[in-house]
Design a protein around this motif. Structure first.
Motif, mmCIF file in Angstrom:
data_model
loop_
_atom_site.group_PDB
_atom_site.id
_atom_site.type_symbol
_atom_site.label_atom_id
_atom_site.label_comp_id
_atom_site.label_asym_id
_atom_site.label_seq_id
_atom_site.Cartn_x
_atom_site.Cartn_y
_atom_site.Cartn_z
ATOM 1 N N LEU A 3 56.572 -33.532 86.139
ATOM 2 C CA LEU A 3 55.341 -32.845 86.484
ATOM 3 C C LEU A 3 55.234 -31.589 85.624
ATOM 4 C CD1 LEU A 3 53.127 -33.453 88.544
ATOM 5 C CD2 LEU A 3 54.217 -31.820 90.082
ATOM 6 N N PRO A 7 48.608 -28.431 85.371
ATOM 7 C CA PRO A 7 48.083 -29.756 85.685
ATOM 8 C C PRO A 7 47.589 -30.485 84.432
ATOM 9 C CG PRO A 7 47.187 -28.098 87.183
ATOM 10 C CD PRO A 7 47.900 -27.371 86.098
ATOM 11 N N THR A 415 50.945 -32.159 95.471
ATOM 12 C CA THR A 415 50.885 -32.714 94.119
ATOM 13 C C THR A 415 49.490 -33.220 93.805
ATOM 14 O OG1 THR A 415 53.232 -33.325 94.101
ATOM 15 C CG2 THR A 415 51.785 -34.489 92.572
ATOM 16 N N GLN A 419 46.910 -31.695 90.880
ATOM 17 C CA GLN A 419 46.444 -32.484 89.728
ATOM 18 C C GLN A 419 44.916 -32.537 89.658
ATOM 19 O OE1 GLN A 419 48.036 -33.125 87.327
ATOM 20 N NE2 GLN A 419 50.085 -33.926 87.678
ATOM 21 N N LEU A 422 43.501 -34.292 86.591
ATOM 22 C CA LEU A 422 43.795 -35.712 86.418
ATOM 23 C C LEU A 422 43.016 -36.567 87.416
ATOM 24 C CD1 LEU A 422 45.558 -37.943 85.085
ATOM 25 C CD2 LEU A 422 47.263 -37.492 86.872
ATOM 26 N N ARG A 428 41.670 -36.670 95.208
ATOM 27 C CA ARG A 428 42.534 -35.579 95.662
ATOM 28 C C ARG A 428 42.289 -35.199 97.119
ATOM 29 N NH1 ARG A 428 41.537 -30.797 93.544
ATOM 30 N NH2 ARG A 428 39.597 -31.383 92.531
ATOM 31 N N THR A 561 57.353 -39.544 90.266
ATOM 32 C CA THR A 561 56.332 -38.700 89.647
ATOM 33 C C THR A 561 55.050 -39.483 89.417
ATOM 34 O OG1 THR A 561 58.003 -37.337 88.558
ATOM 35 C CG2 THR A 561 55.779 -37.282 87.634
ATOM 36 N N GLN A 562 55.183 -40.678 88.868
ATOM 37 C CA GLN A 562 53.992 -41.494 88.635
ATOM 38 C C GLN A 562 53.298 -41.827 89.944
ATOM 39 O OE1 GLN A 562 54.702 -45.226 86.630
ATOM 40 N NE2 GLN A 562 52.542 -45.814 86.659
ATOM 41 N N ASN A 565 51.538 -38.733 91.454
ATOM 42 C CA ASN A 565 50.371 -38.348 90.662
ATOM 43 C C ASN A 565 49.151 -39.228 90.937
ATOM 44 O OD1 ASN A 565 51.482 -36.143 89.391
ATOM 45 N ND2 ASN A 565 52.042 -37.230 87.520
#
Length: 581
Positions: A3, A7, A415, A419, A422, A428, A561-562, A565
């Motif tokens: 990460l 962002p 997280t 982001q 992204l 989100r 992490t993937q 995200n």
């Protein structure tokens, strides 16, 4: 993949723009949603709880889904958004068509609780903050009136929550309507939070009861408007008792069709209910066997119950009072944050504040609320302590702190908020799927065991107790609502709520007050409680499939992490993104 300190940024696509526009529509329809995100404006208002309000939300969803059908994904992020929005919005329309949104009433997550609960998220640091609270108190009656209109419309269609739920909500609302209830206490104890909204208040059930007093005119208005809110909840009590209760069905079981729809709502995936029920029975037996092995470590020859008695009698594992409980929660949470950041997870500095607080309610349960979009209001872990409970055991709750905090809900939710470059607004802030979110939190509990944080046999027994509870909920929830046969050794015949209560009593090591709350929760919120354990199962299945696919190149940290995200998505979408995207 780690990460980054800042962002990820990405140009908004047509699908992002549509998702953002739909989110803005939802914010316009629901000012409480804006409050939950920490957005200024319309702080005194409520969403329209009436049938017209529900119809407006349905129309907005239908329009967004139609517009989405004309768009093509520009990249892999869009592919996930498209998959997730088609699944979530399509299901929303099915829920509207079912009519059950008009009969939304249970002991934990219905407008009866939400109208009050929004005040928990409102800041209290300035005079303006308290002016917003006062104005919203004055609008509680309007929110209640709209809610009553929906419940009446549902009743005319023969859609009414079970009698047990109506009685439970009457009791809850009576407390809020009382002269010593929530609204009266909120106004009576109102004061400027001396620490401001960003600093923990670990030593008090009311985070704003020790600061400077408010201007006299505002204090007077608060008392008057709190009286209006109390009266509104009294109106709700009268309606529930006099109008709704006589038409409420005695049966708690909702049946297969409604249960299957609810299960999809909370999982974002369709499952074979009988296969999952059978798996739940086997998983419960497996966890009990694991507990027996840990009991042997605690004291050779002891049963699970005897080993727990040893843990409960250990002064080093005991906490007295909510002040000690809050301080312990905060210390454990801070330690996990510090040690996991930079090793198992990349956690930017802005995400590293997590407040632990005692909730202003006494309904039971522990829960998490996410940070505001700019992190000025941090993520918070709340413990709702039932009346009369003042003793707590650390061995039983260590895993809960990891579940609600890091690497559980706080890491997951923060997280997604972090982001912002992204993920679009809908990804989100709108999309939250219980099986994904709660499944991750249970996955996180097991991960902490794998990482050695539950090496103490007592702490591991606590984690296994939680796993046992979640497995038992799969069996109870599916079994009772579908009225399936009871498996050996838990009884004979088909499930009933009464047989289910004895089953829960045998498998949930919680206080009598918490057990009563959970029992009513499972009966009134079908499909939600099993989503934790089923979600964990699907998370682990996806991880194992990814490890098998990647072979020697598989990295657990990169997988996490993937996955994080992506934000919260349905579990079918998660599988697509991590295995086939």
């Amino acid at each position: 993949m780690t990460l980054p300190a800042q962002p990820v940024t990405r140009a908004a696509t047509a699908i992002d723009q549509l998702a953002n526009a739909y989110t803005e529509t939802l914010l316009e329809l629901d000012p409480g949603f804006a409050t939950s995100l920490g957005r200024p404006g319309r702080e005194s208002e409520y969403r329209d709880q009436s049938p017209a309000g529900l119809a407006a939300a349905e129309q907005a969803t239908r329009a967004a889904l139609a517009s989405l059908a004309a768009l093509e994904p520009a990249d892999s992020v869009d592919q996930v958004t498209l998959h997730a929005m088609n699944e979530r919005l399509g299901l929303d329309l099915e829920l509207h068509s079912s009519g059950w949104l008009l009969a939304d009433l249970n002991n934990i997550a219905s407008p009866a609780q939400e109208i009050r609960a929004i005040f928990d998220l409102m800041p209290t640091a300035t005079v303006a903050d308290w002016e917003h609270i006062s104005a919203r108190l004055a609008n509680v009656q309007g929110a209640v009136d709209g809610y009553l209109a929906s419940l009446r419309a549902g009743a005319r269609r023969g859609l009414v929550a079970a009698r047990r739920q109506v009685l439970t909500v009457i009791e809850q609302c009576e407390r809020h309507a009382g002269t010593e209830g929530y609204f009266a206490a909120l106004a009576r104890e109102a004061a400027l939070d001396p620490a401001g909204p960003d600093t923990p208040s670990p030593d008090s059930a009311s985070p704003h009861d020790a600061g400077p007093s408010l201007p006299a005119s505002l204090a007077t208005a608060l008392l008057a408007n709190a009286e209006l809110a109390r009266t509104a909840y009294g109106t709700l009590v009268d309606f529930l008792r006099e109008e709704l209760l006589p038409s409420a069905p005695v049966a708690d079981a909702v049946g297969r069709a409604r249960y299957a729809l609810a299960s999809r709502q909370f999982l974002g995936a369709s499952i074979d209910l009988e296969e999952t029920y059978t798996w739940g029975v086997a998983e419960l037996a497996r966890v009990i066997a694991e507990q027996e092995a840990v009991a042997e470590q605690i004291k050779p020859g002891d049963s699970i119950e005897e080993a727990k008695a040893v843990l409960n009698s250990d002064p080093a594992r005991a906490l007295q009072g909510t002040e000690a409980l809050t301080a312990w929660m905060q210390k454990l949470s801070d330690t996990a944050m510090a040690e996991l950041a930079g090793t198992q997870f990349s956690i930017p500095d802005i995400m590293r504040t997590l407040e632990c607080r005692i909730a202003p309610t006494q309904d039971g349960g522990i829960y998490y609320t996410g940070p505001s979009e700019d992190f000025s209001r941090p993520g918070r872990m709340w413990w709702s302590v039932p009346v009369g409970e003042d003793s707590f055991t650390t061995w039983a709750e260590t895993t809960t702190v990891y579940h609600e905090g890091v690497p559980g809900h706080h890491l997951q939710v923060a997280t997604a908020i972090y982001q912002s470059g992204l993920l679009n607004e809908w990804r989100r802030n709108v999309c939250w799927v219980s099986g994904h979110g709660e499944g991750w939190a249970l996955y996180a509990e097991r991960l902490m065991d794998d990482l050695g944080y539950l090496a103490d046999p007592g702490d591991k027994m606590g984690m296994l107790d939680g796993q046992r509870m979640r497995a038992a909920r799969v069996v109870f929830d599916i079994g009772v609502h579908l009225e399936l046969p009871i498996p050996a050794p838990w009884g004979t015949g088909n499930w009933t709520p009464e047989k289910g209560l004895e089953f829960l009593r045998a498998n949930l090591d919680i206080s009598a007050g918490q057990l009563d709350f959970e029992f009513n929760r499972y009966l009134g919120w079908p499909g939600q409680a099993p989503s934790y354990k089923i979600g964990q199962r699907l998370w682990e299945d996806i991880r194992d499939a990814r490890a098998q696919r990647d072979g020697a190149s598989f990295s657990l940290r990169d997988f996490h992490t993937q996955a994080l995200n992506l934000g919260s998505v349905g579990l079918d979408t998660l599988k697509m993104a991590l295995l086939h995207g």
